[in-house]
Design a protein around this motif. Structure first.
Motif, PDB file in Angstrom:
ATOM      1  N   UNK A   1       0.100  -3.655   3.867  1.00 47.87           N
ATOM      2  CA  UNK A   1       0.749  -4.937   3.791  1.00 47.87           C
ATOM      3  C   UNK A   1       2.226  -4.771   3.488  1.00 47.87           C
ATOM      4  N   UNK A   2       2.589  -3.720   2.790  1.00 42.73           N
ATOM      5  CA  UNK A   2       3.990  -3.509   2.424  1.00 42.73           C
ATOM      6  C   UNK A   2       4.868  -3.396   3.662  1.00 42.73           C
ATOM      7  N   UNK A   3       4.369  -2.716   4.685  1.00 39.84           N
ATOM      8  CA  UNK A   3       5.159  -2.540   5.898  1.00 39.84           C
ATOM      9  C   UNK A   3       5.245  -3.841   6.696  1.00 39.84           C
ATOM     10  N   UNK A   4       4.214  -4.654   6.634  1.00 36.34           N
ATOM     11  CA  UNK A   4       4.234  -5.963   7.297  1.00 36.34           C
ATOM     12  C   UNK A   4       5.191  -6.903   6.591  1.00 36.34           C
ATOM     13  N   UNK A  53     -10.083 -11.057  -0.769  1.00 40.97           N
ATOM     14  CA  UNK A  53      -9.185 -12.133  -0.334  1.00 40.97           C
ATOM     15  C   UNK A  53      -8.229 -12.555  -1.452  1.00 40.97           C
ATOM     16  N   UNK A  54      -8.738 -12.606  -2.671  1.00 41.52           N
ATOM     17  CA  UNK A  54      -7.894 -12.957  -3.812  1.00 41.52           C
ATOM     18  C   UNK A  54      -6.814 -11.910  -4.017  1.00 41.52           C
ATOM     19  N   UNK A  55      -7.190 -10.642  -3.984  1.00 43.46           N
ATOM     20  CA  UNK A  55      -6.236  -9.559  -4.173  1.00 43.46           C
ATOM     21  C   UNK A  55      -5.200  -9.528  -3.055  1.00 43.46           C
ATOM     22  N   UNK A  56      -5.656  -9.662  -1.807  1.00 43.24           N
ATOM     23  CA  UNK A  56      -4.740  -9.667  -0.663  1.00 43.24           C
ATOM     24  C   UNK A  56      -3.758 -10.826  -0.784  1.00 43.24           C
ATOM     25  N   UNK A  76       0.170 -10.147  -1.161  1.00 43.21           N
ATOM     26  CA  UNK A  76       0.959 -10.680  -0.060  1.00 43.21           C
ATOM     27  C   UNK A  76       2.055 -11.600  -0.573  1.00 43.21           C
ATOM     28  N   UNK A  77       1.699 -12.507  -1.471  1.00 44.95           N
ATOM     29  CA  UNK A  77       2.673 -13.434  -2.041  1.00 44.95           C
ATOM     30  C   UNK A  77       3.714 -12.684  -2.862  1.00 44.95           C
ATOM     31  N   UNK A  78       3.274 -11.725  -3.647  1.00 52.35           N
ATOM     32  CA  UNK A  78       4.209 -10.951  -4.482  1.00 52.35           C
ATOM     33  C   UNK A  78       5.217 -10.207  -3.625  1.00 52.35           C
ATOM     34  N   UNK A  79       4.751  -9.584  -2.566  1.00 47.68           N
ATOM     35  CA  UNK A  79       5.648  -8.821  -1.699  1.00 47.68           C
ATOM     36  C   UNK A  79       6.622  -9.734  -0.966  1.00 47.68           C
ATOM     37  N   UNK A  80       6.154 -10.870  -0.526  1.00 46.77           N
ATOM     38  CA  UNK A  80       7.050 -11.784   0.205  1.00 46.77           C
ATOM     39  C   UNK A  80       8.081 -12.438  -0.714  1.00 46.77           C
ATOM     40  N   UNK A  81       7.720 -12.659  -1.963  1.00 54.90           N
ATOM     41  CA  UNK A  81       8.665 -13.257  -2.905  1.00 54.90           C
ATOM     42  C   UNK A  81       9.678 -12.256  -3.434  1.00 54.90           C
ATOM     43  N   UNK A  82       9.273 -11.005  -3.507  1.00 56.22           N
ATOM     44  CA  UNK A  82      10.213 -10.009  -4.039  1.00 56.22           C
ATOM     45  C   UNK A  82      11.065  -9.498  -2.913  1.00 56.22           C
TER      46      UNK A  82
END
Length: 77
Positions: A1-4, A64-67, A71-77
């Motif tokens: 997910x980090x690369x996405x 799903x909860x973890x993803x 996902x939200x954390x990576x997009x916000x940071x």
């Protein structure tokens, strides 16, 4: 997910995931996570049927909860 999501910290820290055909359960979870990162609205019941081949309902819920959280954390940071 980090690369996405373009999370540089996560990309450097973990790198790209490596797995082979013997790790089908892990590769299924990774594929689902990548799909979620790209376009969560494209996830269908068929994707959940595929997950049910390897995971229980509780595990899918946790996945799903973890993803969603990562996902939200990576997009916000």
């Amino acid at each position: 997910m980090a690369f996405e999501n373009g999370c540089e910290y996560c990309m450097v820290k973990a790198g790209k995931p490596e797995f082979d055909n013997s790790q089908l359960k892990i590769s299924t979870a990774i594929g689902f996570a990548e799909l979620f990162s790209k376009d969560h609205q494209s996830i269908s019941q068929e994707h959940f049927k595929m997950l049910k081949e390897f995971f229980t309902e509780k595990e899918i819920s946790e996945l799903c909860t973890f993803i969603s959280f990562i996902n939200a954390s990576q997009k916000l940071s």
